[in-house]
Design an enzyme around this catalytic site. Structure first.
Site, PDB file in Angstrom:
ATOM      1  N   HIS A  28       0.702  -1.195  -0.136  1.00 34.08           N
ATOM      2  CA  HIS A  28      -0.083   0.069  -0.109  1.00 34.08           C
ATOM      3  C   HIS A  28       1.068   1.203   0.047  1.00 34.08           C
ATOM      4  CE1 HIS A  28      -3.603   2.352   0.689  1.00 34.08           C
ATOM      5  NE2 HIS A  28      -3.818   2.270   1.836  1.00 34.08           N
ATOM      6  N   HIS A  58      -1.584  -2.319  -9.689  1.00 29.40           N
ATOM      7  CA  HIS A  58      -2.839  -1.747  -9.030  1.00 29.40           C
ATOM      8  C   HIS A  58      -3.773  -2.797  -8.959  1.00 29.40           C
ATOM      9  CE1 HIS A  58      -5.589   1.036  -7.063  1.00 29.40           C
ATOM     10  NE2 HIS A  58      -4.534   1.734  -6.632  1.00 29.40           N
ATOM     11  N   ASP A  88       2.994   5.841  -6.593  1.00 29.31           N
ATOM     12  CA  ASP A  88       3.932   5.899  -5.461  1.00 29.31           C
ATOM     13  C   ASP A  88       5.255   5.851  -6.216  1.00 29.31           C
ATOM     14  OD1 ASP A  88       2.701   5.736  -3.130  1.00 29.31           O
ATOM     15  OD2 ASP A  88       2.373   3.481  -3.469  1.00 29.31           O
TER      16      ASP A  88
HETATM   17  N1  COA Z   1       5.889  -6.314 -10.179  1.00 25.06           N
HETATM   18  C1  COA Z   1       5.937  -7.358 -10.933  1.00 25.06           C
HETATM   19  N2  COA Z   1       4.839  -8.134 -11.253  1.00 25.06           N
HETATM   20  C2  COA Z   1       3.591  -7.718 -10.906  1.00 25.06           C
HETATM   21  C3  COA Z   1       3.472  -6.439 -10.133  1.00 25.06           C
HETATM   22  C4  COA Z   1       4.726  -5.784  -9.951  1.00 25.06           C
HETATM   23  N3  COA Z   1       4.588  -4.375  -9.252  1.00 25.06           N
HETATM   24  N4  COA Z   1       2.228  -6.199  -9.849  1.00 25.06           N
HETATM   25  C5  COA Z   1       1.530  -7.151 -10.455  1.00 25.06           C
HETATM   26  N5  COA Z   1       2.417  -7.836 -10.853  1.00 25.06           N
HETATM   27  C6  COA Z   1       2.026  -9.282 -11.544  1.00 25.06           C
HETATM   28  C7  COA Z   1       1.790 -10.356 -10.429  1.00 25.06           C
HETATM   29  O1  COA Z   1       2.973 -11.024 -10.240  1.00 25.06           O
HETATM   30  C8  COA Z   1       1.002 -11.017 -11.227  1.00 25.06           C
HETATM   31  O2  COA Z   1       1.509 -12.052 -12.214  1.00 25.06           O
HETATM   32  P1  COA Z   1       1.072 -13.534 -12.254  1.00 25.06           P
HETATM   33  O3  COA Z   1      -0.174 -13.754 -12.815  1.00 25.06           O
HETATM   34  O4  COA Z   1       2.117 -14.151 -13.319  1.00 25.06           O
HETATM   35  O5  COA Z   1       1.061 -14.218 -10.895  1.00 25.06           O
HETATM   36  C9  COA Z   1      -0.129 -10.192 -12.009  1.00 25.06           C
HETATM   37  O6  COA Z   1       0.842  -8.950 -12.300  1.00 25.06           O
HETATM   38  C10 COA Z   1      -1.209  -9.841 -11.381  1.00 25.06           C
HETATM   39  O7  COA Z   1      -0.951  -9.361 -10.029  1.00 25.06           O
HETATM   40  P2  COA Z   1      -1.766  -9.571  -8.576  1.00 25.06           P
HETATM   41  O8  COA Z   1      -0.902  -9.646  -7.640  1.00 25.06           O
HETATM   42  O9  COA Z   1      -2.911 -10.508  -9.034  1.00 25.06           O
HETATM   43  O10 COA Z   1      -2.454  -8.024  -8.618  1.00 25.06           O
HETATM   44  P3  COA Z   1      -3.164  -7.529  -7.359  1.00 25.06           P
HETATM   45  O11 COA Z   1      -4.261  -6.684  -7.991  1.00 25.06           O
HETATM   46  O12 COA Z   1      -3.459  -8.402  -6.464  1.00 25.06           O
HETATM   47  O13 COA Z   1      -1.961  -6.607  -6.865  1.00 25.06           O
HETATM   48  C11 COA Z   1      -0.639  -4.899  -5.910  1.00 25.06           C
HETATM   49  C12 COA Z   1      -1.914  -5.244  -6.765  1.00 25.06           C
HETATM   50  C13 COA Z   1      -0.677  -3.511  -5.868  1.00 25.06           C
HETATM   51  C14 COA Z   1      -0.616  -5.579  -4.615  1.00 25.06           C
HETATM   52  C15 COA Z   1       0.461  -5.415  -6.742  1.00 25.06           C
HETATM   53  O14 COA Z   1       0.532  -4.814  -8.215  1.00 25.06           O
HETATM   54  C16 COA Z   1       1.781  -5.104  -6.205  1.00 25.06           C
HETATM   55  O15 COA Z   1       2.451  -5.770  -5.320  1.00 25.06           O
HETATM   56  N6  COA Z   1       2.552  -3.686  -6.593  1.00 25.06           N
HETATM   57  C17 COA Z   1       3.764  -3.500  -5.865  1.00 25.06           C
HETATM   58  C18 COA Z   1       3.631  -2.772  -4.702  1.00 25.06           C
HETATM   59  C19 COA Z   1       2.958  -1.373  -4.970  1.00 25.06           C
HETATM   60  O16 COA Z   1       3.405  -0.546  -5.689  1.00 25.06           O
HETATM   61  N7  COA Z   1       1.716  -0.956  -4.196  1.00 25.06           N
HETATM   62  C20 COA Z   1       1.306   0.221  -4.140  1.00 25.06           C
HETATM   63  C21 COA Z   1      -0.118   0.552  -4.840  1.00 25.06           C
HETATM   64  S1  COA Z   1      -0.979   1.827  -4.848  1.00 25.06           S
END
Ligand code: COA
Length: 374
Positions: free
Chosen positions: A221, A260, A311
């Site tokens: 987050h 996201h 971010d």
């Molecule tokens: N880097 C690399 N791969 C990423 C990624 C990232 N930042 N964000 C998503 N992915 C990939 C996942 O590994 C997943 O791949 P897979 O299908 O091969 O397993 C796919 O994209 C879908 O991701 P998922 O985790 O299901 O998306 P989510 O909606 O649950 O997660 C976040 C959203 C924000 C938790 C995730 O994008 C993340 O961890 N981002 C980094 C942290 C961040 O910047 N947070 C601030 C958010 S405002």
């Protein structure tokens, strides 16, 4: 009743809100109906804070009163300032922020009153005092004298002044103001939902905001802006960026500042923040962060089709402004207090205890044996 599990409440609509609307299909975000990009270009942060808390943009008289109120609430008690000075120097400032809001509850005369009038008063107090607490810790942990808030300065100017003893150029202050506007509100994200969940037991605003800060700290987050800077520092120079990000992706690492839960085609806040990041970088004659920023972003989009979230540009922007990396998420707190408070008041106004169900997957029924029979 369906017992299908929706892990992470994925796709579940849990309530309605009038505070903001995230529209991922058209890459748009509005606060109380106003596009956030429009607010960034035409308003100062205090006007947007008023809008989020009250539902309408203020007229001149309303803004004057709101600003006066905020400025008169900035001071912390001697006791809280002493407590902050005594906090361990290696503590994370997010833990300091969380503790400071919790301490404020101990002194707030309205703590037991959850009426709309009392909640608004408390929201403004927390909003006004949190930057004072954070800047006090910013200086105290460096062994520097704490600087008191100054009433003639705006919210953003005053924060710079309390941290560094001076106010930077108008352009830098505007970029900071824009970052606060973009961070102020984002519907039912995890910290806001935490605040609403705490409120749903009819608990108080200090407790709800304390819980929300704990939630925001996580790297999935708000904590991502800090992690973006750590990543950029690991990359060190633009020449390393292409190899570094490709290696990270080959190793299936999560790249902070990208992706996201709701936006899948790009975060509506990024173009505005990116514009102001690049302005700040130009003023600071930065040559390396802009290049690293673009290389990592392009590889993420080309290889994974994963776009940056807000971010990603705020991390290097705050760094160039002179803030310590672990203060990036606390700055996010200063802004999001407005959104959390609006949601807490909305939850109080139409409350229903939040209590989801779970599917039991533990041991099947068994009898307790006496100790000598086990
Ligand atoms: N880097 C690399 N791969 C990423 C990624 C990232 N930042 N964000 C998503 N992915 C990939 C996942 O590994 C997943 O791949 P897979 O299908 O091969 O397993 C796919 O994209 C879908 O991701 P998922 O985790 O299901 O998306 P989510 O909606 O649950 O997660 C976040 C959203 C924000 C938790 C995730 O994008 C993340 O961890 N981002 C980094 C942290 C961040 O910047 N947070 C601030 C958010 S405002």
């Amino acid at each position: 009743m369906s017992d299908e599990i929706k892990k992470g409440l994925l796709g579940i609509v849990v309530d309605q809100t009038t505070v903001s609307q995230v529209m991922p299909d058209i890459n748009s975000l509005t606060y109380r109906g106003y596009a956030v990009q429009d607010l960034c270009e035409k308003c100062v942060f205090e006007e947007v804070a008023y809008l989020i808390l009250n539902g309408e943009l203020p007229n001149k008289k309303q803004l004057k009163k709101f600003v006066k109120n905020e400025r008169s609430e900035r001071k912390l008690s001697k006791q809280i300032l002493r407590d902050i000075q005594k906090m361990p120097r290696k503590a994370h400032p997010m833990d300091v922020a969380r503790t400071a809001v919790s301490l404020m509850a101990l002194e707030d005369k309205d703590v037991k009153d959850n009426s709309p009038v009392a909640n608004m008063k408390k929201a403004i107090r927390i909003f006004a005092k949190t930057p004072t607490a954070l800047s006090a810790y910013f200086r105290a942990r460096k062994g520097k004298k704490i600087i008191k808030p100054k009433k003639k300065l705006t919210f953003s100017e005053n924060f710079f002044y309390m941290c560094f003893g001076k106010v930077p150029s108008k352009e830098i202050v505007k970029a900071f103001d824009v970052s606060l506007i973009l961070y102020a509100e984002h519907s039912f994200n995890v910290s806001t939902f935490t605040a609403r969940t705490i409120t749903s037991s009819l608990s108080d605003i200090h407790g709800a905001i304390t819980g929300a800060i704990a939630s925001l700290k996580g790297p999935l987050h708000g904590g991502a802006n800090e992690e973006v800077m750590n990543m950029m520092n690991k990359i060190k120079k633009p020449e390393n960026a292409f190899k570094w990000i490709n290696n990270a992706l080959n190793k299936k690492e999560v790249v902070m500042g990208f992706g996201h839960r709701v936006y899948k085609k790009g975060d509506s806040r990024v173009p505005t923040m990116e514009k102001y990041f690049k302005k700040v970088a130009k003023i600071k004659t930065d040559k390396k962060f802009i290049k690293i920023y673009d290389i990592v972003k392009n590889v993420m989009i080309e290889r994974k089709e994963i776009h940056p979230n807000v971010d990603y540009p705020t991390g290097p922007t705050y760094h160039l402004m002179g803030f310590d990396t672990d203060f990036f998420t606390p700055i996010f707190v200063m802004a999001r207090i407005t959104g959390w408070s609006a949601h807490i008041m909305e939850q109080h106004a139409a409350n229903k205890l939040i209590r989801p169900l779970s599917k039991y997957s533990g041991a099947s029924y068994r009898k307790v044996m006496l100790l000598n029979q086990r």
